[in-house]
Design an enzyme around this catalytic site. Structure first.
Site, PDB file in Angstrom:
ATOM      1  N   MET A   7       0.763  -1.012  -0.255  1.00  0.00           N
ATOM      2  CA  MET A   7      -0.444   0.460   0.020  1.00  0.00           C
ATOM      3  C   MET A   7       0.647   1.220  -0.096  1.00  0.00           C
ATOM      4  SD  MET A   7      -2.662   1.994   2.300  1.00  0.00           S
ATOM      5  CE  MET A   7      -0.590   2.558   3.492  1.00  0.00           C
ATOM      6  N   CYS A   8       0.163   1.878  -0.372  1.00  0.00           N
ATOM      7  CA  CYS A   8       1.065   3.168  -0.781  1.00  0.00           C
ATOM      8  C   CYS A   8       0.205   4.606  -0.730  1.00  0.00           C
ATOM      9  CB  CYS A   8       1.589   3.786  -1.984  1.00  0.00           C
ATOM     10  SG  CYS A   8       2.932   2.388  -2.730  1.00  0.00           S
TER      11      CYS A   8
END
Length: 623
Positions: free
Chosen positions: A1-2
């Protein structure tokens, strides 16, 4: 995830920096989402009159750590916030950002780009700059499981900001932040947007594969119009090529059978009475598809194990946590996660409770008289609260009961039951500092309650009991499983029962179709932002494409029977699955919404309605 962010400036003036457009608080929020690596990149194209600033902040989950934005040899740039769980082949040690860019780098036209995103199974948002065509593409997956916001400004320069999380509430300006609608992909042709006075965005709405099937307002003709409000200097129009990305799920089965009746008397019914041989076949098919969804979401995580003198290794920290109330949704997820997570690895069960306030007998009677079914509790007498019992909210009681069931199913597993206790003072403080900015652009009392409850739960700071001793504990799990999607697909809410009573199966199935269609704007973007703020990734097993397709293909009476009592009729298929997995009391617990089970709804203003605008999300200082 970013955490990803892109700023597009048209006709930029000399001396204007994209760094000045986004405040420090936004970058700090993006870095909290992606604490493992941060990188910024600017691209200036003066001959066409645009500048692009890209910022990527990576939470490393699998494969090699690749900084974002990722750039290929052709100058294409990708910001990717997602996980590939199917559709595109990816090995357990591969990096999905790199694989997505490899696929996109080979795309030479719109149709091939749409084909890539039609294939992916899993949650995603992306921002992709295609260098040779000077086009900026962006969008969210069909369910909107990852957050993406946009804001338009037209002051000194026309500016579009795309970001996972926004600036603070007080810095919204004249054009507030909005969630990018998860109703398709978007493209900006920067060779055509050269005036600096207006912005044109091409829209590629989702379409189901069967040509005859039309979903909501997204038709195939010229009459398709973008349904969200945007500023007057922005236009969003159906793409000129009339191309569509393909919806990755089976359409909803809208068949109805008004003659269907329950095979059991309501007065003596129990879940086991429905488990005929024929029904067991369906239940086990459901278990298998949901189990595979969980498997994909709990394996292939970095598992740094400690060598021992024997042939075995011991992993001392949990890699997976579950938002855990002890209800049937979270219990089934825990039981299935137990099937796939290495036996020597703990599982964190995150159970949040908000300190109950003393109420008078008169107030309690009035509250009970107006209580909705979802507010029913196991124990609701707080007349003699003390510090020990003030956190004994309904979800704590059912959570502890659920823990015992899981320990019976697998006594060898280390189940970390994390008691997360929140006072009113801490609630106000953290809402002011962090949560209100994450919840926006949503702004209702319900958004405040759920956003705060999920934020504290996902933070994972509390206590656990080990060998009879209460110890401080902070969950280090990067993956947080949540049961969202079960109620929306299996008629779990009290409004579904009302809908069935007034409109029968026809009304119910339409309501369920609407629930799935609006889940991106009502729930998922908000939950992704509040969970991601801790450098953790929300994963939604009930919204796996295969799970949704399986449930969509069933007629509604195979999923729920709302002629039966609460605790049995709603989510009947899931309750039967729970029984087959060896669960007992939790399989027949009535639905209790998180805001009531955790008691956050009782913390401040008791007279509010869930749909009211929440002033607490807009306050600039703590009361």
């Amino acid at each position: 995830m970013c955490g990803i962010c892109c700023i597009l400036v048209l006709a930029p003036q000399e001396g204007v920096s994209t760094h000045d457009i986004v405040g420090k608080d936004m970058f700090e929020s993006l870095q909290r989402r992606g604490p493992n690596c941060s990188q910024q990149l600017s691209k200036e194209v003066p001959e066409l009159g645009y500048n692009i600033f890209l910022s990527g902040h990576v939470l490393h989950m699998r494969g090699c750590l690749n900084p974002q934005p990722l750039q290929d040899t052709q100058g294409n740039l990708l910001l990717w916030n997602g996980e590939i769980f199917g559709g595109i082949e990816i090995g357990p040690e591969a990096n999905d950002t790199l694989i997505i860019l490899q696929h996109l780098s080979s795309c030479k036209n719109e149709e091939s780009i749409l084909s890539v995103f039609s294939t992916i199974q899993g949650p995603w948002t992306f921002i992709y700059y295609q260098a040779f065509s000077h086009c900026l593409w962006f969008g969210r997956d069909f369910f909107g499981r990852r957050s993406l916001l946009w804001q338009f400004k037209n002051a000194e320069n026309l500016c579009l900001t795309l970001t996972s999380v926004s600036q603070s509430v007080s810095k919204c300006g004249n054009f507030p932040w909005q969630e990018v609608p998860a109703c398709g992909l978007y493209k900006i042709d920067l060779q055509k947007n050269t005036s600096g006075n207006a912005l044109a965005i091409s829209w590629y709405p989702w379409k189901y594969r069967p040509i005859e099937y039309e979903f909501k307002t997204f038709h195939l003709g010229e009459e398709v119009q973008f349904i969200e409000e945007v500023p007057s200097f922005v236009s969003v129009f159906l793409n000129g090529s009339k191309l569509f990305p393909i919806v990755p799920i089976t359409p909803m089965n809208y068949s109805v059978c008004e003659t269907h009746t329950s095979s059991c008397e309501a007065s003596s019914v129990n879940v086991e009475s429905f488990l005929s041989d024929e029904k067991k076949i369906l239940v086990h098919k459901f278990i298998n598809v949901l189990s595979e969804s969980v498997r994909r979401r709990v394996l292939f995580l970095p598992r740094c194990q400690i060598p021992t003198s024997s042939q075995f290794t011991i992993s001392t920290k949990a890699k997976v946590a579950i938002l855990f109330s002890g209800g049937v949704d979270s219990m089934v997820l825990a039981a299935l996660a137990d099937h796939h997570i290495p036996q020597d690895e703990p599982i964190d069960l995150l159970n949040v409770a908000f300190k109950q306030q003393k109420t008078s007998t008169k107030q309690k009677k009035k509250s009970n008289a107006s209580r909705a079914p979802e507010e029913e509790t196991v124990q609701d007498d707080n007349s003699s609260l003390n510090e020990t019992t003030s956190f004994n909210v309904p979800d704590r009681i059912t959570g502890l009961s659920g823990l015992k069931e899981l320990q019976i199913i697998n006594p060898a597993r280390k189940w970390n039951f994390i008691e997360i206790n929140i006072t009113l003072e801490e609630l106000k403080e953290m809402r002011q500092q962090r949560i209100r900015n994450l919840v926006q652009p949503l702004d209702t009392v319900l958004d405040d309650s759920i956003g705060c409850a999920v934020w504290f739960a996902a933070r994972g700071i509390g206590t656990r009991t080990s060998n009879g001793e209460i110890q401080p504990y902070t969950s280090s799990a990067k993956v947080v499983l949540t049961g969202i999607g079960a109620d929306e697909q299996l008629a779990g809410y009290s409004r579904h029962r009302v809908c069935y009573q007034t409109s029968g199966f026809e009304g119910l199935v339409k309501e369920l179709g609407m629930e799935l269609g609006r889940i991106s704007s009502r729930n998922l973007g908000r939950d992704d932002r509040v969970i991601g703020d801790h450098g953790k990734e929300a994963r939604f097993p009930f919204l796996d494409e295969a799970v949704v397709s399986f449930l969509n293909a069933l007629p509604v009476w195979e999923k729920a029977d709302l002629t039966l009592p609460r605790g049995i009729g709603e989510k009947l298929l899931l309750r039967m699955a729970a029984k087959e997995l060896g669960l007992t009391a939790s399989a027949v617990l009535p639905k209790r919404a998180m805001q009531f089970g955790s008691r956050i709804a009782k913390m401040e203003n008791h007279k509010e309605k869930a749909s009211d605008k929440c002033n607490r999300l807009l306050q600039s200082s703590i009361d």
